[in-house]
Design an enzyme around this catalytic site. Structure first.
Site, short mmCIF file in Angstrom:
data_model
loop_
_atom_site.label_atom_id
_atom_site.label_comp_id
_atom_site.label_asym_id
_atom_site.label_seq_id
_atom_site.Cartn_x
_atom_site.Cartn_y
_atom_site.Cartn_z
N SER A 265 -20.89 -103.32 -9.99
CA SER A 265 -21.23 -103.85 -11.17
C SER A 265 -20.58 -102.75 -12.46
O SER A 265 -20.08 -101.77 -12.24
CB SER A 265 -22.68 -103.90 -11.28
OG SER A 265 -23.30 -102.45 -11.74
N LYS A 266 -20.50 -103.45 -13.54
CA LYS A 266 -20.12 -102.68 -14.77
C LYS A 266 -20.67 -101.33 -14.92
O LYS A 266 -19.98 -100.46 -15.50
CB LYS A 266 -20.32 -103.61 -16.13
CG LYS A 266 -19.60 -104.70 -15.90
CD LYS A 266 -19.60 -105.52 -17.31
CE LYS A 266 -19.05 -106.92 -17.08
NZ LYS A 266 -19.03 -107.61 -18.56
N ARG A 267 -21.85 -101.10 -14.49
CA ARG A 267 -22.38 -99.98 -14.74
C ARG A 267 -21.97 -98.88 -13.82
O ARG A 267 -22.25 -97.79 -14.16
CB ARG A 267 -23.93 -99.98 -14.88
CG ARG A 267 -24.49 -100.89 -15.99
CD ARG A 267 -24.57 -100.22 -17.18
NE ARG A 267 -24.49 -101.09 -18.60
CZ ARG A 267 -24.37 -100.60 -19.89
NH1 ARG A 267 -24.17 -99.31 -20.06
NH2 ARG A 267 -24.19 -101.60 -20.86
N ASP A 268 -21.78 -99.23 -12.54
CA ASP A 268 -21.37 -98.31 -11.59
C ASP A 268 -20.30 -97.21 -11.96
O ASP A 268 -20.65 -95.95 -11.62
CB ASP A 268 -21.02 -98.97 -10.42
CG ASP A 268 -22.18 -99.84 -9.74
OD1 ASP A 268 -23.22 -99.38 -9.67
OD2 ASP A 268 -21.90 -100.95 -9.27
#
Length: 511
Positions: A265-268
């Site tokens: 995901s984008k946050r990873d």
RNA sequence: GGUCCGUUCGUCUAGUGGCUAGGACGCCGGGUUUUCAUCCCGGUAACAGGGGUUCAAUUCCCCUACGGACUGCCA
């Protein structure tokens, strides 16, 4: 495959494209080019509430950086436009009439609250279904429960409504996915999906089917998250009477987090210390910055090479492949079914391989702007020489500035650990002599080979060992312990600077 | 909960009804080097489990487990 191959990549501009999206684009592109077909970019912006400014531009810039060329799209034009779904409203309106007329679609007037209540009711009753379908629609407000007059009255009054798909009863849907083989579902499992939203725009499902048909798309290659709605799409093609012209489908495996569970995901990226986006992205709302592969020092060819091998591998064991080689080798049938865990480590390795294999002048072009910013008045040819000397110890382009800084400025300090290890009692005396013999060498003979010959002869004559002389010499020249071949450094630095640094080191390093 | 999809070294993967199950990254050792890196050599490590089918299953079938996606007037 007699039809002309036409492939689309259809992202929605809700933010930056992340590496999963880039890989989907890449596989689409590889397939298109492998079969000498067209690659088109279609912007799926039917959800105005999620529209993010700059995202469209970001997507195009990212593809360009990756070397993925668009044949038809919002910038390129083409005979099947417009390529932005928000500009195709009339086309969708025209097409929804077909389904309305042949009974495949119907009006529904339920409010979000009413839908919520229905789902809650179903859940509480212990039912395994929570769908708006042929069983539940009887208790909702729609063309089935309202008379025709009531429906028209509501529409004329301006009541908001959606148009839903009338899922046929008990039809066996069998689709052949190129990657997964036969996928079988019974239509009774499906719900009456919204085709047209109350804002007058279609949902993905509807727009995607209409556009793919109208744009003559031959193969739909997309992420695995779409697999569950594949039967719905098939039913839509059927409802339009397009089943014979339906594209072929291939659902790509997901890219998973490097560790832990779930899809990347984008946050990873920020959490685990690697980029998940091709280019830097600044969130227009929050101002938050997400790092990109480009700005982090990755070469685009290395980046796409790494992505291509996530879920696919060529016939031979080759791992380093140019975009053209990938096109030649690509075979969609060999794409994996299972998700691939992303590896930041291997990505770095790819980058290192590409840096080593990139010609010095090309690398210099990439590094020069930043180098000039950090070290004003550098000479291009000098930078190129330095690049050649340090490139094999760079994993990232940005490593250059740490690896090579001593080529551009005299060391300000000396690594204490190295001093402790290499600076002995007799070191100053030895360095003084090295200084003297180097000083004797005329400037034109101050080459790597010649200085090496002179110094080594001196060492042998005096029965010293190499380490005892060369390590402290490296220390005074570079301020540290590692680096390229010492005499390459000496000759790059030139005579004046070399002597200066020996003097400075002798003055500043004491034990 | 329901529907669908998946499962070979830690990771990316090759592969076959009978192979010492191959390669790459990482890791560990060794060599080369004044040093670091590169490079070379070597090592570590896998067919999720249980049933079948078969002379023989990692490979074919079934079940279980585990993982994943979807389940919105989002794509």
């Amino acid at each position: 495959m007699n039809k002309k191959v036409r492939i689309r990549f259809a992202p929605s501009p809700t933010g930056p494209l992340h590496i999963g999206g880039v890989r989907t684009a890449l596989f689409n592109y590889l397939f298109a080019k492998k079969h000498h077909g067209d690659f088109l970019l279609r912007i799926e912006d039917t959800d105005q509430t999620r529209y993010v400014k700059g995202a469209e531009e970001y997507i195009m810039k990212s593809l360009e950086w990756c070397g993925i060329k668009i044949d038809e799209g919002i910038k390129e034009g083409g005979n099947f436009g417009p390529y932005r779904q928000s500009e195709r409203r009339d086309i969708y309106k025209e097409h929804i009439k077909t389904l309305l007329n042949n009974g495949s679609a119907y009006y529904a007037f339920d409010t979000p609250d009413e839908l919520d209540a229905m789902r809650r009711r179903l859940e509480e009753s212990g039912s395994s279904v929570r769908q708006y379908n042929r069983f539940t629609r009887g208790e909702m407000k729609n063309s089935f429960t309202l008379s025709e007059d009531e429906v028209w009255a509501k529409i004329e009054k301006g009541d908001t409504f959606v148009i839903r798909f009338n899922i046929p009863e008990n039809e066996e849907i069998i689709v052949n996915d190129i990657i997964r083989g036969e996928v079988k579902v019974n239509s009774s499992q499906l719900d009456d999906k919204v085709l047209f939203k109350s804002d007058g725009l279609p949902t993905y499902h509807f727009a995607n089917v209409v556009d793919d048909r109208l744009m003559n798309i031959s193969h739909v290659i997309r992420g695995e998250e779409w697999l569950p709605s594949l039967p719905l799409h098939v039913l839509l093609y059927r409802a339009f009477g397009w089943e014979n012209e339906m594209p072929q489908f291939a659902h790509l495996p997901l890219i998973l987090k490097p560790e832990g569970k779930g899809k990347l995901s984008k946050r990873d990226g920020d959490r685990l210390g690697f980029p998940v986006f091709p280019l830097n992205w600044k969130d227009p709302e929050t101002g938050e910055i997400f790092s990109g592969y480009k700005e982090s020092g990755y070469l685009p060819d290395a980046f796409i090479n790494m992505l291509a091998l996530l879920g696919w591998s060529p016939e031979n064991d080759k791992e380093i492949l140019s975009l053209n080689e990938m096109i030649k080798e690509f075979d969609i049938h060999k794409v994996h079914k299972s998700g691939a865990r992303f590896s930041p480590e291997k990505t770095k390795w790819f980058n290192q391989q590409y840096i080593i294999n990139t010609p010095n002048d090309k690398l210099t072009d990439l590094l020069l702007p930043e180098t000039e910013k950090k070290f004003p008045d550098v000479d291009v040819l000098y930078v190129e020489k330095v690049v050649g000397l340090v490139k094999e110890r760079m994993h990232l382009l940005t490593d250059f500035f740490e690896q090579a800084s001593f080529f551009f400025q005299t060391p300000k300090e000396y690594n204490p650990k190295v001093v402790k290890k290499r600076w002995k009692e007799d070191t100053p005396e030895i360095l003084k002599q090295i200084y003297d013999i180097l000083k004797e060498i005329p400037e034109i003979r101050f080459t790597s080979e010649h200085t090496e010959h002179i110094v080594k002869t001196y060492i042998e004559k005096n029965e010293l060992n190499f380490g005892k002389v060369l390590n402290p010499l490296r220390l005074v020249l570079t301020g540290t312990g590692g680096g390229p071949h010492l005499f390459d450094i000496i000759s790059a630095l030139d005579k004046e600077e070399t002597l200066l640094r020996i003097e400075k080191g002798l003055k500043e390093i004491k034990k």
